[in-house]
Design a protein around this motif. Structure first.
Motif, PDB file in Angstrom:
ATOM      1  N   MET A   1     -98.500 -89.759  50.458  1.00 49.32           N
ATOM      2  CA  MET A   1     -99.765 -90.215  49.897  1.00 49.32           C
ATOM      3  C   MET A   1     -99.543 -90.741  48.476  1.00 49.32           C
ATOM      4  N   TYR A   2    -100.597 -91.351  47.939  1.00 51.30           N
ATOM      5  CA  TYR A   2    -100.518 -91.972  46.622  1.00 51.30           C
ATOM      6  C   TYR A   2    -101.183 -91.076  45.568  1.00 51.30           C
ATOM      7  N   PRO A   3    -101.000 -91.384  44.278  1.00 52.48           N
ATOM      8  CA  PRO A   3    -101.334 -90.410  43.229  1.00 52.48           C
ATOM      9  C   PRO A   3    -102.761 -89.886  43.223  1.00 52.48           C
ATOM     10  N   GLN A   4    -103.758 -90.770  43.271  1.00 50.13           N
ATOM     11  CA  GLN A   4    -105.125 -90.259  43.196  1.00 50.13           C
ATOM     12  C   GLN A   4    -105.463 -89.404  44.416  1.00 50.13           C
ATOM     13  N   THR A   5    -104.917 -89.755  45.562  1.00 51.79           N
ATOM     14  CA  THR A   5    -105.149 -88.946  46.756  1.00 51.79           C
ATOM     15  C   THR A   5    -104.591 -87.545  46.561  1.00 51.79           C
ATOM     16  N   HIS A  68     -98.718 -80.731  47.520  1.00 50.40           N
ATOM     17  CA  HIS A  68     -98.150 -82.037  47.858  1.00 50.40           C
ATOM     18  C   HIS A  68     -97.109 -81.977  48.965  1.00 50.40           C
ATOM     19  N   GLY A  69     -96.279 -80.943  48.987  1.00 48.32           N
ATOM     20  CA  GLY A  69     -94.966 -80.996  49.614  1.00 48.32           C
ATOM     21  C   GLY A  69     -94.923 -80.927  51.124  1.00 48.32           C
ATOM     22  N   THR A  70     -93.699 -80.769  51.616  1.00 44.56           N
ATOM     23  CA  THR A  70     -93.469 -80.651  53.058  1.00 44.56           C
ATOM     24  C   THR A  70     -92.970 -79.268  53.452  1.00 44.56           C
ATOM     25  N   SER A  71     -92.458 -78.501  52.491  1.00 46.57           N
ATOM     26  CA  SER A  71     -92.007 -77.142  52.757  1.00 46.57           C
ATOM     27  C   SER A  71     -92.194 -76.309  51.492  1.00 46.57           C
ATOM     28  N   TRP A 114     -92.679 -99.392  61.157  1.00 48.28           N
ATOM     29  CA  TRP A 114     -93.557 -98.214  61.262  1.00 48.28           C
ATOM     30  C   TRP A 114     -93.545 -97.419  59.965  1.00 48.28           C
ATOM     31  N   TRP A 115     -92.355 -97.280  59.384  1.00 47.20           N
ATOM     32  CA  TRP A 115     -92.230 -96.566  58.110  1.00 47.20           C
ATOM     33  C   TRP A 115     -93.135 -97.198  57.052  1.00 47.20           C
ATOM     34  N   LYS A 116     -93.072 -98.510  56.921  1.00 49.72           N
ATOM     35  CA  LYS A 116     -93.847 -99.158  55.866  1.00 49.72           C
ATOM     36  C   LYS A 116     -95.323 -99.301  56.234  1.00 49.72           C
ATOM     37  N   SER A 117     -95.633 -99.347  57.518  1.00 51.42           N
ATOM     38  CA  SER A 117     -97.055 -99.386  57.882  1.00 51.42           C
ATOM     39  C   SER A 117     -97.741 -98.077  57.501  1.00 51.42           C
ATOM     40  N   HIS A 118     -96.999 -96.977  57.489  1.00 52.45           N
ATOM     41  CA  HIS A 118     -97.613 -95.722  57.053  1.00 52.45           C
ATOM     42  C   HIS A 118     -97.912 -95.778  55.554  1.00 52.45           C
ATOM     43  N   ASN A 119     -97.101 -96.513  54.780  1.00 54.49           N
ATOM     44  CA  ASN A 119     -97.428 -96.728  53.365  1.00 54.49           C
ATOM     45  C   ASN A 119     -98.714 -97.534  53.211  1.00 54.49           C
ATOM     46  N   ILE A 120     -98.912 -98.514  54.073  1.00 49.19           N
ATOM     47  CA  ILE A 120    -100.146 -99.306  54.033  1.00 49.19           C
ATOM     48  C   ILE A 120    -101.353 -98.398  54.258  1.00 49.19           C
ATOM     49  N   VAL A 121    -101.241 -97.490  55.215  1.00 49.43           N
ATOM     50  CA  VAL A 121    -102.327 -96.539  55.465  1.00 49.43           C
ATOM     51  C   VAL A 121    -102.551 -95.655  54.240  1.00 49.43           C
ATOM     52  N   GLU A 122    -101.471 -95.191  53.635  1.00 45.94           N
ATOM     53  CA  GLU A 122    -101.607 -94.369  52.429  1.00 45.94           C
ATOM     54  C   GLU A 122    -102.341 -95.128  51.330  1.00 45.94           C
ATOM     55  N   MET A 123    -102.047 -96.410  51.188  1.00 48.91           N
ATOM     56  CA  MET A 123    -102.750 -97.202  50.179  1.00 48.91           C
ATOM     57  C   MET A 123    -104.203 -97.431  50.572  1.00 48.91           C
ATOM     58  N   GLY A 124    -104.474 -97.540  51.866  1.00 52.39           N
ATOM     59  CA  GLY A 124    -105.862 -97.614  52.307  1.00 52.39           C
ATOM     60  C   GLY A 124    -106.632 -96.356  51.952  1.00 52.39           C
TER      61      GLY A 124
END
Length: 250
Positions: A1-5, A68-71, A114-124
């Motif tokens: 995710m991105y900073p404000q999120t 934030h993290g994954t573990s 697919w990797w970068k499309s998930h970044n697009i969603v994060e920016m959305g």
């Protein structure tokens, strides 16, 4: 995710926001460039809390890292790795229909789509959460300009990640060059994404086309984003409870 999120989600979990909590909520992405891999950058929240939790300001910081993290599993785990019964996290699953347009807009090889499309969603999602004069953008900007706090975090946290405190300070201080913090528009997000893509992959994107894609991603997530946040908030609170809820505000 991105900073404000991340700052928004940290406030949801912890009840209020501070500069230290806001910095912690984005810290795994700041330290990622200095660590061997994601397990290091996104997996030390519990260790930080144990090491630094006696200091109230550093406890806030460590709690932000945990959200934030994954573990242990924080927002990025459920956004990237695994969400409910799906193969991957929420942002990857939402990104499936955007793969081909992301490849075209960002001048990508197919394997990166697919990797970068998930970044697009994060920016959305960032576009949905943030905006002009949002409280999370303002506190992130203040935190990143707080030299006292950056110096303190660099000194105390660098040993946990086995990095040079000076390099860590510079990484935090310069973070807003690489990623949009507080002026959230589709185009501003795309402009900074172009910086990131060139820095990481030596690729320039089509900024206007990517901006339109980010705007469409915002519309895609509107219907079920709150359900996602509610679910993840409950899971992260369970993690906090397992840790004894140290420092968690009522």
């Amino acid at each position: 995710m991105y900073p404000q999120t991340h700052a928004y989600f940290a406030q949801r979990v912890c009840g209020e926001i501070s500069e230290a909590l806001a910095l912690g909520s984005i810290f795994p992405d700041m330290v990622a460039a200095l660590t061997p891999g994601r397990d290091e950058s996104h997996g030390r929240g519990g260790q930080l809390l144990n090491a630094l939790g006696e200091d109230p300001e550093m406890r806030d910081f460590a709690l932000g890292v945990l959200t934030h993290g994954t573990s242990p599993e924080g927002l990025d785990y459920y956004g990237d790795e695994k969400y409910l019964h799906h193969e991957r996290g929420y942002c990857f699953e939402k990104g499936r229909p955007l793969v081909q347009e992301t490849i075209r807009a960002c001048n990508l090889p197919a394997a990166m789509g697919w990797w970068k499309s998930h970044n697009i969603v994060e920016m959305g999602i960032e576009l949905h959460i943030g905006g002009h004069k949002s409280p999370w953008g303002e506190i992130l900007r203040k935190a990143l300009e707080n030299e006292r706090l950056l110096t303190k975090i660099s000194r105390l946290v660098a040993p946990v990640y086995a990095v040079d405190p000076r390099r860590l300070y510079q990484r935090m201080h310069n973070f807003s060059y690489y990623i949009e913090i507080d002026r959230i528009t589709p185009r501003n997000l795309a402009v900074k994404y172009d910086v990131q893509m060139f820095y990481k992959h030596h690729i320039h994107i089509d900024i206007e086309r990517t901006a339109r894609l980010i705007a469409s991603a915002r519309e895609m997530v509107t219907a079920d984003l709150e359900h996602f946040f509610t679910y993840v908030e409950k899971q992260v609170l369970k993690t906090m409870e397992a840790l004894g809820r140290p420092g968690l505000r009522p």
